[in-house]
Motif scaffolding. Structure first.
Motif, PDB file in Angstrom:
ATOM      1  N   GLU A 190       0.823  -1.211   0.000  1.00  0.00           N
ATOM      2  CA  GLU A 190       0.000   0.000   0.000  1.00  0.00           C
ATOM      3  C   GLU A 190       0.861   1.267   0.000  1.00  0.00           C
ATOM      4  OE1 GLU A 190      -3.564   2.193   2.550  1.00  0.00           O
ATOM      5  OE2 GLU A 190      -2.924   0.177   3.120  1.00  0.00           O
ATOM      6  N   TYR A 191       1.857   1.302   0.867  1.00  0.00           N
ATOM      7  CA  TYR A 191       2.679   2.523   0.961  1.00  0.00           C
ATOM      8  C   TYR A 191       3.489   2.733  -0.312  1.00  0.00           C
ATOM      9  CZ  TYR A 191       4.837   6.391   3.388  1.00  0.00           C
ATOM     10  OH  TYR A 191       5.227   7.652   3.753  1.00  0.00           O
ATOM     11  N   CYS A 192       3.996   1.647  -0.873  1.00  0.00           N
ATOM     12  CA  CYS A 192       4.724   1.773  -2.130  1.00  0.00           C
ATOM     13  C   CYS A 192       3.809   2.299  -3.231  1.00  0.00           C
ATOM     14  CB  CYS A 192       5.336   0.434  -2.528  1.00  0.00           C
ATOM     15  SG  CYS A 192       6.795  -0.017  -1.579  1.00  0.00           S
ATOM     16  N   GLN A 193       2.578   1.823  -3.277  1.00  0.00           N
ATOM     17  CA  GLN A 193       1.636   2.320  -4.280  1.00  0.00           C
ATOM     18  C   GLN A 193       1.383   3.815  -4.085  1.00  0.00           C
ATOM     19  OE1 GLN A 193       0.435   0.809  -6.917  1.00  0.00           O
ATOM     20  NE2 GLN A 193      -0.889   2.479  -7.550  1.00  0.00           N
ATOM     21  N   GLN A 194       1.173   4.227  -2.844  1.00  0.00           N
ATOM     22  CA  GLN A 194       0.935   5.642  -2.556  1.00  0.00           C
ATOM     23  C   GLN A 194       2.113   6.517  -2.974  1.00  0.00           C
ATOM     24  OE1 GLN A 194       0.104   5.964   1.627  1.00  0.00           O
ATOM     25  NE2 GLN A 194      -1.788   4.799   1.488  1.00  0.00           N
ATOM     26  N   LYS A 195       3.321   6.005  -2.810  1.00  0.00           N
ATOM     27  CA  LYS A 195       4.525   6.804  -3.048  1.00  0.00           C
ATOM     28  C   LYS A 195       5.164   6.567  -4.411  1.00  0.00           C
ATOM     29  CE  LYS A 195       4.428   8.808   0.938  1.00  0.00           C
ATOM     30  NZ  LYS A 195       4.440  10.258   1.125  1.00  0.00           N
TER      31      LYS A 195
END
Length: 171
Positions: A109-114
């Motif tokens: 999730e965090y990788c997708q957001q960033k």
């Protein structure tokens, strides 16, 4: 390994590869089997300066059981602040010897957001360190199960649900 050793060794290899005519992006793994993000974060700028092509991707392997989401987000955020390309080069739901746990849903999730790429591991079957890290039962896509099925298909931030065909970027 010290920061100076990390920088010096990688800089020498980068220069050697470029001198040999290799112009492709080079992936620089963190020290300690890809796990030492501190040396990676602190060395990225010097290594980019050592590369005449300025074409490096820095890879961090998230293999520490009990790793906090704060450490993950902090490392990703620092790479963005320092303006270098980071790749999460390996992760699974646990580390070797099945030591639990790695927050792989958060990583996705965090990788997708960033806008950070990631690679999950291990396809399997037959991971000698921890069979629970295997993503498939028979080495075939149609045998994905457990966390492997989540990463590839069913989780909202899976490969299937977040990937885009390159051609669609140019329409």
């Amino acid at each position: 390994m010290t920061q100076e050793q990390f920088n010096t060794r990688y800089a020498a290899v980068i220069k050697q590869l470029r001198k040999a005519g290799i112009g492709l992006p080079l992936v620089i793994d963190a020290a300690g089997w890809g796990r030492n993000e501190t040396l990676l974060l602190n060395g990225a700028e010097a290594l980019l300066q050592a590369d005449p092509d300025k074409n490096l991707i820095f890879s961090w392997h998230i293999w520490d059981s009990g790793i906090t989401t704060g450490r993950i987000s902090s490392t990703i955020d620092k790479s963005i602040q320092k303006n270098f390309m980071l790749l999460i080069g390996e992760f699974a739901p646990m580390e070797v010897k099945c030591m639990c746990c790695i927050p792989y849903h958060f990583i996705m999730e965090y990788c997708q957001q960033k806008g950070i790429g990631w690679l999950a591991r291990s396809w399997g079957p037959g991971n000698g360190d921890c069979a629970a890290m295997d993503m498939t039962k028979t080495d075939a896509f149609d045998s994905l199960y457990g966390w492997g099925k989540e990463v590839a298909e069913t989780h909202p931030f899976s490969i299937k649900n977040t990937s885009m065909r390159v051609l669609s970027l140019f329409k």
